[in-house]
Design a protein around this motif. Structure first.
Motif, mmCIF file in Angstrom:
data_model
loop_
_atom_site.group_PDB
_atom_site.id
_atom_site.type_symbol
_atom_site.label_atom_id
_atom_site.label_comp_id
_atom_site.label_asym_id
_atom_site.label_seq_id
_atom_site.Cartn_x
_atom_site.Cartn_y
_atom_site.Cartn_z
ATOM 1 N N PRO A 135 -78.658 43.102 58.990
ATOM 2 C CA PRO A 135 -77.616 44.128 59.053
ATOM 3 C C PRO A 135 -77.381 43.804 56.623
ATOM 4 O O PRO A 135 -78.138 44.009 56.533
ATOM 5 C CB PRO A 135 -76.536 42.541 58.734
ATOM 6 C CG PRO A 135 -77.538 42.288 59.218
ATOM 7 C CD PRO A 135 -78.603 42.058 58.708
ATOM 8 N N HIS A 136 -76.503 44.929 57.017
ATOM 9 C CA HIS A 136 -76.163 45.966 54.999
ATOM 10 C C HIS A 136 -76.409 44.328 54.053
ATOM 11 O O HIS A 136 -76.404 44.218 53.283
ATOM 12 C CB HIS A 136 -74.546 46.337 55.352
ATOM 13 C CG HIS A 136 -75.705 47.943 55.926
ATOM 14 N ND1 HIS A 136 -74.356 48.204 57.360
ATOM 15 C CD2 HIS A 136 -75.950 48.609 56.299
ATOM 16 C CE1 HIS A 136 -74.975 48.950 57.911
ATOM 17 N NE2 HIS A 136 -76.461 49.680 56.859
ATOM 18 N N ILE A 174 -77.279 43.961 50.947
ATOM 19 C CA ILE A 174 -76.299 43.108 49.166
ATOM 20 C C ILE A 174 -76.350 42.385 48.908
ATOM 21 O O ILE A 174 -76.968 41.406 47.647
ATOM 22 C CB ILE A 174 -74.765 43.771 49.965
ATOM 23 C CG1 ILE A 174 -74.619 45.382 49.990
ATOM 24 C CG2 ILE A 174 -74.133 43.386 48.959
ATOM 25 C CD1 ILE A 174 -73.910 45.653 51.065
ATOM 26 N N THR A 175 -76.643 41.205 49.526
ATOM 27 C CA THR A 175 -76.161 39.546 48.982
ATOM 28 C C THR A 175 -77.874 39.374 48.527
ATOM 29 O O THR A 175 -78.167 39.039 47.606
ATOM 30 C CB THR A 175 -76.139 38.550 49.982
ATOM 31 O OG1 THR A 175 -74.545 38.976 50.398
ATOM 32 C CG2 THR A 175 -75.838 36.888 49.668
ATOM 33 N N LYS A 176 -78.718 40.251 49.191
ATOM 34 C CA LYS A 176 -80.215 39.280 48.529
ATOM 35 C C LYS A 176 -80.585 40.650 47.640
ATOM 36 O O LYS A 176 -81.831 39.848 47.022
ATOM 37 C CB LYS A 176 -81.464 39.396 50.227
ATOM 38 C CG LYS A 176 -80.647 37.894 50.857
ATOM 39 C CD LYS A 176 -81.765 38.249 51.865
ATOM 40 C CE LYS A 176 -81.256 36.555 53.365
ATOM 41 N NZ LYS A 176 -81.859 35.643 52.189
ATOM 42 N N ILE A 177 -80.575 41.721 48.022
ATOM 43 C CA ILE A 177 -81.407 42.602 46.330
ATOM 44 C C ILE A 177 -80.117 42.820 45.604
ATOM 45 O O ILE A 177 -80.781 42.897 43.737
ATOM 46 C CB ILE A 177 -81.526 43.293 47.091
ATOM 47 C CG1 ILE A 177 -82.369 43.403 48.345
ATOM 48 C CG2 ILE A 177 -82.240 44.873 46.775
ATOM 49 C CD1 ILE A 177 -83.287 43.140 48.400
ATOM 50 N N TRP A 178 -78.913 43.012 45.609
ATOM 51 C CA TRP A 178 -78.265 43.154 44.825
ATOM 52 C C TRP A 178 -77.205 41.894 44.731
ATOM 53 O O TRP A 178 -76.312 41.831 43.052
ATOM 54 C CB TRP A 178 -77.247 44.066 44.626
ATOM 55 C CG TRP A 178 -77.835 45.618 45.159
ATOM 56 C CD1 TRP A 178 -78.023 46.755 44.043
ATOM 57 C CD2 TRP A 178 -78.239 46.396 46.077
ATOM 58 N NE1 TRP A 178 -78.472 47.853 43.872
ATOM 59 C CE2 TRP A 178 -78.259 47.397 45.349
ATOM 60 C CE3 TRP A 178 -78.666 45.924 47.506
ATOM 61 C CZ2 TRP A 178 -79.563 48.656 46.283
ATOM 62 C CZ3 TRP A 178 -79.006 46.656 48.051
ATOM 63 C CH2 TRP A 178 -80.063 48.405 47.361
ATOM 64 N N THR A 228 -83.120 53.091 60.940
ATOM 65 C CA THR A 228 -81.877 52.919 60.744
ATOM 66 C C THR A 228 -80.868 52.544 62.534
ATOM 67 O O THR A 228 -81.446 52.632 63.319
ATOM 68 C CB THR A 228 -80.661 53.876 60.057
ATOM 69 O OG1 THR A 228 -82.028 54.342 58.850
ATOM 70 C CG2 THR A 228 -79.515 53.867 60.040
ATOM 71 N N VAL A 229 -80.292 51.296 62.166
ATOM 72 C CA VAL A 229 -79.272 50.972 63.231
ATOM 73 C C VAL A 229 -77.838 51.224 62.613
ATOM 74 O O VAL A 229 -77.355 50.496 61.877
ATOM 75 C CB VAL A 229 -79.531 48.910 63.411
ATOM 76 C CG1 VAL A 229 -78.864 49.630 64.752
ATOM 77 C CG2 VAL A 229 -81.418 49.270 63.619
ATOM 78 N N LYS A 230 -77.273 52.475 63.369
ATOM 79 C CA LYS A 230 -75.759 52.808 62.956
ATOM 80 C C LYS A 230 -75.149 52.110 62.856
ATOM 81 O O LYS A 230 -75.151 50.980 64.290
ATOM 82 C CB LYS A 230 -76.000 53.548 63.657
ATOM 83 C CG LYS A 230 -74.519 54.366 63.292
ATOM 84 C CD LYS A 230 -74.556 56.159 64.236
ATOM 85 C CE LYS A 230 -72.987 56.588 64.118
ATOM 86 N NZ LYS A 230 -73.266 58.255 64.081
ATOM 87 N N GLY A 234 -77.699 48.108 60.384
ATOM 88 C CA GLY A 234 -78.760 48.039 59.054
ATOM 89 C C GLY A 234 -79.398 48.540 59.426
ATOM 90 O O GLY A 234 -80.092 49.621 60.144
ATOM 91 N N TYR A 235 -81.016 47.527 58.938
ATOM 92 C CA TYR A 235 -82.194 47.991 58.770
ATOM 93 C C TYR A 235 -83.347 48.023 59.440
ATOM 94 O O TYR A 235 -83.081 45.934 59.311
ATOM 95 C CB TYR A 235 -82.577 48.921 57.451
ATOM 96 C CG TYR A 235 -81.415 49.652 57.158
ATOM 97 C CD1 TYR A 235 -81.916 51.021 57.392
ATOM 98 C CD2 TYR A 235 -80.529 49.410 56.065
ATOM 99 C CE1 TYR A 235 -80.713 52.473 56.456
ATOM 100 C CE2 TYR A 235 -79.688 50.128 55.559
ATOM 101 C CZ TYR A 235 -79.792 51.895 55.850
ATOM 102 O OH TYR A 235 -79.372 52.680 55.048
ATOM 103 N N CYS A 236 -84.531 47.523 60.461
ATOM 104 C CA CYS A 236 -85.405 46.639 60.001
ATOM 105 C C CYS A 236 -86.871 48.279 60.131
ATOM 106 O O CYS A 236 -86.623 49.191 60.124
ATOM 107 C CB CYS A 236 -85.663 46.871 62.002
ATOM 108 S SG CYS A 236 -85.686 47.959 62.697
ATOM 109 N N LEU A 237 -87.717 47.169 59.496
ATOM 110 C CA LEU A 237 -89.087 48.171 59.913
ATOM 111 C C LEU A 237 -90.245 48.067 61.205
ATOM 112 O O LEU A 237 -89.867 46.489 61.366
ATOM 113 C CB LEU A 237 -89.715 47.565 57.843
ATOM 114 C CG LEU A 237 -90.774 47.817 57.705
ATOM 115 C CD1 LEU A 237 -90.426 48.953 57.245
ATOM 116 C CD2 LEU A 237 -91.470 46.427 56.630
ATOM 117 N N GLU A 238 -90.821 49.553 61.832
ATOM 118 C CA GLU A 238 -91.579 49.247 62.130
ATOM 119 C C GLU A 238 -92.423 49.796 62.405
ATOM 120 O O GLU A 238 -93.295 50.363 61.091
ATOM 121 C CB GLU A 238 -90.860 49.896 63.865
ATOM 122 C CG GLU A 238 -88.989 49.685 64.731
ATOM 123 C CD GLU A 238 -88.957 50.694 65.116
ATOM 124 O OE1 GLU A 238 -89.060 51.563 65.214
ATOM 125 O OE2 GLU A 238 -88.276 49.958 65.907
#
Length: 221
Positions: free
Chosen positions: A170-171, A175-179, A208-210, A213-217
């Motif tokens: 999730p977004h 934010i929490t883990k990277i920024w 992108t999961v509108k 958030g995001y996932c890697l495939e």
């Protein structure tokens, strides 16, 4: 990858001893002496491991662990003089990863630290997903043997996605883990960072999961 460890221990001599041993092993170490200070620090900075005493001034270790689990899933090693079963069970119920009782030898503590970091992936020399290979210790990423030239922040994003490949991040988690938890920007910086990262990847692996958030495939094309 620079491994950051937070030591939360109110006994200054133990705190100092643990820090010196960890630094000698090549880790970056911050220290706190009470639970309230530690909680504030955990909101400000990302760590790969927390070493946590239970009997602390202010917020005690058990309560701090519960609060930590609301924002982080990083490994937590309880380091305490409380060797009774009730405290150990409570700590594991609060999602502690390991529990060591005082007195202990520094060699045993270091082995427990290494085991937790290895289990979490922080000590891996490389992580592969198809043609993508990440080298956490040097912040280097390659695709099919070609260096992607990522910035440290771009590497952190790709590393997080790779560790959780197939899962939606999730977004708010990004934010929490990277920024950091105290980041006062908005989701626009995530979108911009993702665009730059995608531009550097030879194939579109980031989905992108509108609105989520995001996932890697994995994509071998």
């Amino acid at each position: 990858m620079d491994i950051q460890i937070l030591v939360v221990e109110d006994d200054e001599s133990i705190n100092d001893m643990v820090k010196k041993f960890l630094v000698a092993e090549g880790y970056s170490v911050d220290t706190c002496f009470d639970g309230d200070e530690a909680l504030e620090q955990l909101y400000k900075k990302n760590y790969q491991l927390v070493i946590l005493d239970i009997m602390l001034p202010g917020t005690n270790g058990q309560e701090l662990l519960k609060e930590l689990r609301k924002i982080h899933d990083i490994p937590v090693l309880m380091m305490t003089a409380l060797d009774d079963a009730d405290n150990q069970i409570r700590a594991f119920n609060n999602e502690a990863d390991d529990y060591v009782t005082k007195p202990f030898t520094m060699q045993i503590l270091m082995k427990r630290v290494e085991a937790l970091l290895r289990r979490s992936g922080s000590l891996k020399k490389e992580i592969s997903m198809g043609k993508l290979t990440l080298y956490p210790l040097s912040y280097k990423a390659e695709y099919n043997g070609r260096d992607l030239g990522l910035t440290p922040k771009e590497f952190d994003i790709l590393f997080l996605l790779t560790q959780n490949k197939g899962d939606i991040i999730p977004h708010e988690t990004l934010i929490t883990k990277i920024w950091g938890y105290d980041f006062d920007g908005n989701e626009g910086i995530i979108h911009a960072s993702m665009k730059r990262l995608r531009d550097k990847l030879p194939v579109n692996m980031i989905k992108t999961v509108k609105g989520v958030g995001y996932c890697l495939e994995e994509n071998e094309k």
